[in-house]
Every structure is written in structure tokens, then in C-alpha cells.
Scaffold this motif. Sequence first.
Motif, mmCIF file in Angstrom:
data_model
loop_
_atom_site.group_PDB
_atom_site.id
_atom_site.type_symbol
_atom_site.label_atom_id
_atom_site.label_comp_id
_atom_site.label_asym_id
_atom_site.label_seq_id
_atom_site.Cartn_x
_atom_site.Cartn_y
_atom_site.Cartn_z
ATOM 1 N N LEU A 54 95.129 -19.346 -18.553
ATOM 2 C CA LEU A 54 94.438 -19.494 -17.265
ATOM 3 C C LEU A 54 95.049 -20.603 -16.403
ATOM 4 O O LEU A 54 94.349 -21.262 -15.635
ATOM 5 C CB LEU A 54 92.943 -19.786 -17.491
ATOM 6 N N CYS A 55 96.349 -20.828 -16.582
ATOM 7 C CA CYS A 55 97.077 -21.865 -15.823
ATOM 8 C C CYS A 55 96.559 -23.280 -16.095
ATOM 9 O O CYS A 55 96.816 -24.196 -15.312
ATOM 10 C CB CYS A 55 97.010 -21.580 -14.323
ATOM 11 N N LEU A 56 95.835 -23.456 -17.201
ATOM 12 C CA LEU A 56 95.296 -24.781 -17.510
ATOM 13 C C LEU A 56 96.393 -25.773 -17.874
ATOM 14 O O LEU A 56 96.185 -26.986 -17.764
ATOM 15 C CB LEU A 56 94.289 -24.673 -18.662
ATOM 16 N N ASP A 57 97.562 -25.268 -18.304
ATOM 17 C CA ASP A 57 98.663 -26.176 -18.612
ATOM 18 C C ASP A 57 99.224 -26.833 -17.344
ATOM 19 O O ASP A 57 99.958 -27.819 -17.425
ATOM 20 C CB ASP A 57 99.775 -25.447 -19.365
ATOM 21 N N TYR A 58 98.859 -26.279 -16.172
ATOM 22 C CA TYR A 58 99.222 -26.902 -14.899
ATOM 23 C C TYR A 58 98.029 -27.633 -14.273
ATOM 24 O O TYR A 58 98.167 -28.732 -13.722
ATOM 25 C CB TYR A 58 99.730 -25.840 -13.910
ATOM 26 N N ILE A 59 96.862 -27.004 -14.356
ATOM 27 C CA ILE A 59 95.676 -27.555 -13.683
ATOM 28 C C ILE A 59 95.223 -28.862 -14.330
ATOM 29 O O ILE A 59 94.977 -29.864 -13.643
ATOM 30 C CB ILE A 59 94.525 -26.526 -13.696
ATOM 31 N N LEU A 60 95.110 -28.871 -15.660
ATOM 32 C CA LEU A 60 94.585 -30.058 -16.341
ATOM 33 C C LEU A 60 95.473 -31.295 -16.147
ATOM 34 O O LEU A 60 94.963 -32.369 -15.809
ATOM 35 C CB LEU A 60 94.379 -29.771 -17.830
#
Length: 205
Positions: A54-60
Motif C-alpha cells: 500500500l505504498c507504506l514503504d514511501y508514506i511512513l
Amino acid sequence: MSEREFETNFETMLENSVPGTPPEDVVKSVTPWRSAILRILIGMALCSVTLNFLCLDYILPAVGTTLLLLGFRALRRENGWFCGCFVLTLLRAAYFFPMLILNATVYAGSVLASPAISVLSAVNSLLMIAIVFCFRCGIAAVQKKAGLPPRTGAATALTVWYMSVFVLALLQYIELVFGLAMIVGYFFILRNIYKLSGVLDDAGY
């Protein structure tokens, strides 16, 4: 009534309508020191945990870097160590956000494969270790200023943790059980640092 008398009466009315000091629970809820520390610790956690969905590797990491900037910005005038943390975080942000934008372009594959990016990634990791070390020294300076005995065990453990992760990444060591133990230990360290911020609050810092 003259205009001057009206202004004086109006100011007097305002002063009488506002209490001298806010309630104690309100004061505690807006303590700048504790809110800044909370932002820093949450920011460190978000920058250290990678979730590849869920693109969390960029968002977080983006949210984490922003929180680190906000937290250290609030403390940068407190002592030289926290000012150093803010400057180093700015340097990391100057690398991270352009790379984040680059990842959304068609040039990401060719650029990320270059040796220069590998070197910059290693430097970025070393900057994080430097930030944590300065953070530890900044906490020690604050304790001294507050008249408290030095208690930097958790902050020192955090520095060792980041150094260990850096070495393990260089060795490409992958072990699930050991990795889970490192994550659990990491969050215990962050919790102890936050508890220390409460001790400083109680000391009237």
C-alpha cells in the motif's frame, strides 16, 4: 466617556475575564518538551520500520522524516546537540524527498542502479546514527540543566541499535527470529526514552 477611558475600561474588562494561569491539566497537555520528544520518537519509528505494501514503504518514512524535522526544530535552540540533530535531519531530508520524487518517475531504475546512489544510501544511514548520538548527548545536557543525575542508558542503547542494524545491513544478515527480537527491543528503548521525558517534566523542565 472619552475614547481613552473606553480603551482602558475595555482592557481592564479583558484582564478580569481571563484567569491568571491555565489549569494544571491543560498545562501538562501542551508541554512543548514532551510533544517534541513524542514527535521525534514516532518519527524514528516510522523511518525504521519498512512495510512493503500500500505504498507504506514511501508514506511512513516521509511522515517520519517530517515529524523528526518538526520535533528537532522545536528543540534546536535548547542546546548545540539538538541543533546538530536538526541540521543532520535537514541533510537527510534533502536526500530523502528528492529520491522519493525520483521513485515516481521513469528514470528511477537507471538512477537507483548507479554506485553513487549506493554510497548516498550508506551516508544517509550514517547520518541517522549521528542524529541518534547527538540526541543522546542532547538529553544528557538537558538532564544536567534540570539538575538531574545522568540517565542516558536508553538513548545509548538506541545508538547501539542503529549501529548494529547498519552493520547487519552491510553483512546482509537476514534472520526472522533475530529481526523480530531487534524490533521488540527497539520499541522498548523508545518507550523508556519517552518515560524519561516524563521525569524531566516532573522535575519542572
